[in-house]
Design an enzyme around this catalytic site. Structure first.
Site, PDB file in Angstrom:
ATOM      1  N   GLU A 131       0.810  -1.219   0.000  1.00  0.00           N
ATOM      2  CA  GLU A 131       0.000   0.000   0.000  1.00  0.00           C
ATOM      3  C   GLU A 131       0.849   1.277   0.000  1.00  0.00           C
ATOM      4  O   GLU A 131       0.342   2.351  -0.337  1.00  0.00           O
ATOM      5  CB  GLU A 131      -0.973  -0.025   1.196  1.00  0.00           C
ATOM      6  CG  GLU A 131      -2.068  -1.075   1.003  1.00  0.00           C
ATOM      7  CD  GLU A 131      -2.927  -1.325   2.226  1.00  0.00           C
ATOM      8  OE1 GLU A 131      -4.147  -1.464   2.081  1.00  0.00           O
ATOM      9  OE2 GLU A 131      -2.371  -1.398   3.350  1.00  0.00           O
ATOM     10  N   GLY A 164     -12.546  -4.045   1.508  1.00  0.00           N
ATOM     11  CA  GLY A 164     -13.595  -4.870   0.923  1.00  0.00           C
ATOM     12  C   GLY A 164     -14.856  -4.033   0.773  1.00  0.00           C
ATOM     13  O   GLY A 164     -15.263  -3.348   1.713  1.00  0.00           O
ATOM     14  N   MET A 182      -9.152  -3.176   8.124  1.00  0.00           N
ATOM     15  CA  MET A 182      -8.633  -3.630   9.411  1.00  0.00           C
ATOM     16  C   MET A 182      -7.828  -2.572  10.172  1.00  0.00           C
ATOM     17  O   MET A 182      -7.176  -2.918  11.161  1.00  0.00           O
ATOM     18  CB  MET A 182      -7.797  -4.904   9.188  1.00  0.00           C
ATOM     19  CG  MET A 182      -8.606  -6.001   8.498  1.00  0.00           C
ATOM     20  SD  MET A 182      -7.682  -7.492   8.090  1.00  0.00           S
ATOM     21  CE  MET A 182      -7.408  -8.189   9.706  1.00  0.00           C
ATOM     22  N   GLU A 183      -7.855  -1.314   9.728  1.00  0.00           N
ATOM     23  CA  GLU A 183      -7.013  -0.309  10.384  1.00  0.00           C
ATOM     24  C   GLU A 183      -7.636   1.087  10.540  1.00  0.00           C
ATOM     25  O   GLU A 183      -7.219   1.848  11.425  1.00  0.00           O
ATOM     26  CB  GLU A 183      -5.682  -0.119   9.611  1.00  0.00           C
ATOM     27  CG  GLU A 183      -4.794  -1.332   9.528  1.00  0.00           C
ATOM     28  CD  GLU A 183      -5.196  -2.290   8.409  1.00  0.00           C
ATOM     29  OE1 GLU A 183      -5.965  -1.877   7.507  1.00  0.00           O
ATOM     30  OE2 GLU A 183      -4.770  -3.455   8.438  1.00  0.00           O
ATOM     31  N   ASP A 205     -11.883  -6.113  -3.166  1.00  0.00           N
ATOM     32  CA  ASP A 205     -12.718  -7.324  -3.135  1.00  0.00           C
ATOM     33  C   ASP A 205     -14.094  -6.951  -2.601  1.00  0.00           C
ATOM     34  O   ASP A 205     -14.307  -5.815  -2.181  1.00  0.00           O
ATOM     35  CB  ASP A 205     -12.065  -8.378  -2.239  1.00  0.00           C
ATOM     36  CG  ASP A 205     -11.941  -7.881  -0.799  1.00  0.00           C
ATOM     37  OD1 ASP A 205     -12.896  -8.045  -0.029  1.00  0.00           O
ATOM     38  OD2 ASP A 205     -10.905  -7.290  -0.443  1.00  0.00           O
TER      39      ASP A 205
END
Ligand code: ADE
Length: 234
Positions: A12, A78, A172-173, A196
């Protein structure tokens, strides 16, 4: 101005390091901070490693140690909404932690006493992002981002995130960076390009599109930084 740019994974931030070119490396707390001198400003770029704890440490280090005055997150997510396709870019309006659950004590899901379920991102940074999108005729999406220490790859959990948190994207962050920035009163914004759809094929899609989606986010963030610095000089 000092700006911190965080990604979760090496992939990233690689496009950002390529874009900015020359940097100095500073190690702290298990992260490497890539320090770029750019247009009379300093930009600190780092990948935190996956998850809320790691990203909270990286955001804290950027603010408290390197004295960053704005924090930008760049990465992938996602998509939970039907209209979100791989490669679309979203800016978070607000963020929540979907894996916080002390409902046993009567609290709503995602709520921690003395905190709040949703943390708002900085309206001024979000406005700048929208102005950048307008200038480049870029279709920047907006939405609620839910974060948790889980990679979501099933339809039921996806539906649960939509129903319980009204979430548009999952990663997730973001929410942990939001909590740190909110508490330390540093403006922040979160960009996520869709890799996704958080469904049964999410793992395969993520592997296929991580690099290309990360690049879409990074390219936008570069334009965002340019605009931010321009406005700072007015
Ligand atoms: N980041 C990108 N895709 C994700 C997913 N499906 N779940 C959690 N984090 C993600």
């Amino acid at each position: 101005m000092k700006i911190g740019i965080i990604g979760a994974m090496r992939e990233e931030i690689i496009p950002l390091l390529e874009i900015f070119g020359k940097y100095e490396e500073i190690s702290l707390g298990g992260n490497i901070f890539y320090c770029v001198s750019y247009k009379d400003s300093e930009i600190y770029i780092a990948y935190s490693k996956i998850g809320k704890v790691h990203s909270a440490l990286t955001a804290s280090s950027m603010i408290l140690y390197f004295k960053c005055e704005k924090i930008i997150f760049s990465g992938v997510a996602g998509g939970l909404r039907q209209d979100l396709k791989v490669g679309d870019l979203m800016i978070a309006t607000k963020l929540c932690q979907h894996d916080v659950d002390i409902s046993a004590f009567g609290h709503p899901l995602g709520f921690i006493p003395e905190s709040k379920i949703y943390i708002q991102s900085d309206p001024k940074l979000n406005e700048i992002a929208k102005s950048v999108a307008k200038r480049y005729e870029f279709d920047l999406k907006e939405g609620i981002i839910a974060s948790g220490d889980q990679f979501i790859n099933n339809a039921e959990k996806k539906q649960w995130l939509i129903e319980k948190f009204n979430a548009d994207a999952v990663e997730m962050e973001g929410a942990s960076v939001a909590v740190v920035c909110d508490l330390l009163q540093v403006p922040f914004c979160i960009f996520r390009s869709i890799s996704d759809s958080a469904d049964g094929q999410a793992d395969v899609s993520f592997d296929e599109f991580l690099d290309s989606s990360a690049r879409i986010s990074a390219n936008f963030v570069k334009n965002m930084v340019d605009t931010l610095l321009q406005q700072d000089n007015l």
